[in-house]
Enzyme design. Structure first.
Site, PDB file in Angstrom:
ATOM      1  N   ASP A   1       0.850  -1.187   0.000  1.00  0.00           N
ATOM      2  CA  ASP A   1       0.000   0.000   0.000  1.00  0.00           C
ATOM      3  C   ASP A   1       0.885   1.237   0.000  1.00  0.00           C
ATOM      4  O   ASP A   1       2.036   1.186   0.451  1.00  0.00           O
ATOM      5  CB  ASP A   1      -0.915   0.016   1.229  1.00  0.00           C
ATOM      6  CG  ASP A   1      -2.086  -0.949   1.113  1.00  0.00           C
ATOM      7  OD1 ASP A   1      -2.458  -1.293  -0.017  1.00  0.00           O
ATOM      8  OD2 ASP A   1      -2.631  -1.332   2.155  1.00  0.00           O
TER       9      ASP A   1
ATOM     10  N   ASP B   1      -6.928  -1.122  -4.773  1.00  0.00           N
ATOM     11  CA  ASP B   1      -8.043  -0.796  -3.871  1.00  0.00           C
ATOM     12  C   ASP B   1      -8.930   0.280  -4.492  1.00  0.00           C
ATOM     13  O   ASP B   1     -10.157   0.226  -4.379  1.00  0.00           O
ATOM     14  CB  ASP B   1      -7.527  -0.300  -2.518  1.00  0.00           C
ATOM     15  CG  ASP B   1      -6.708  -1.335  -1.773  1.00  0.00           C
ATOM     16  OD1 ASP B   1      -6.920  -2.544  -1.983  1.00  0.00           O
ATOM     17  OD2 ASP B   1      -5.848  -0.926  -0.974  1.00  0.00           O
TER      18      ASP B   1
END
EC number: 3.4.23.36
Length: 168
Positions: A118, A136
């Site tokens: 991330d 995402d």
């Protein structure tokens, strides 16, 4: 059943989404130390992080194999819905393609690394949002577009068709 052209367009979108996601993650891993943050705007930074769970680090204790299996089941369900989606629902097809691309991008990380890379971090002095990635974003935007098409656009289209039929 979707036309061959629609299937090719959808596959192309999935491949592009996976490629973009994996390319950005590779760039982050190669150029940033784990935990390193690069401020972009007062409320936005690049932050190299590892997510061992799913969205917002939920189910982090499940382990990479369990999460990969869960992601695989969800992916199969989404693919089933995708095949059942009428060909004229182009926005839904696009949305499902980016959802699938995002899911595959994160699944690749989970299977190869045991976690998901991330790097997007929204924050304010009073509030910190979860760190997330392009995959995402694809999943979230795709889900929003599916809901938009299902709840707003399709009923509007159907009402317009009924009005046109009644006036003919």
């Amino acid at each position: 059943m979707p036309s061959r052209n629609l299937v090719l367009v959808n596959i192309t979108i999935v491949v592009l989404a996976v490629f973009l996601d994996q390319a950005v993650k590779a760039l982050v891993v190669m150029t940033m130390e784990l935990g390193e943050a690069i401020p972009i705007l007062p409320f936005l930074a690049l932050l190299h992080a590892r997510n061992t769970g799913i969205a917002f680090s939920m189910f982090a204790d499940t382990g990479p194999l369990g999460l990969a299996l869960l992601a695989g089941v969800v992916l199969v369900a989404v693919l089933y819905l995708w095949v059942k989606t009428p060909p004229d629902r182009k926005l839904t097809h696009f949305a499902l393609a980016i959802v699938v691309g995002g899911a595959i991008g994160n699944l690749i990380d989970r299977l190869l690394l045991g976690y998901v890379v991330d790097y997007v971090f929204f924050h304010t002095p009073l509030f910190e949002f979860a760190v997330f990635n392009l995959a995402d974003s694809f999943i979230s935007v795709g889900a929003f577009l599916i809901v938009l098409d299902e709840i707003v656009l399709t009923p509007m289209r159907e009402r317009r068709i009924k009005r046109q039929s009644a006036s003919d």
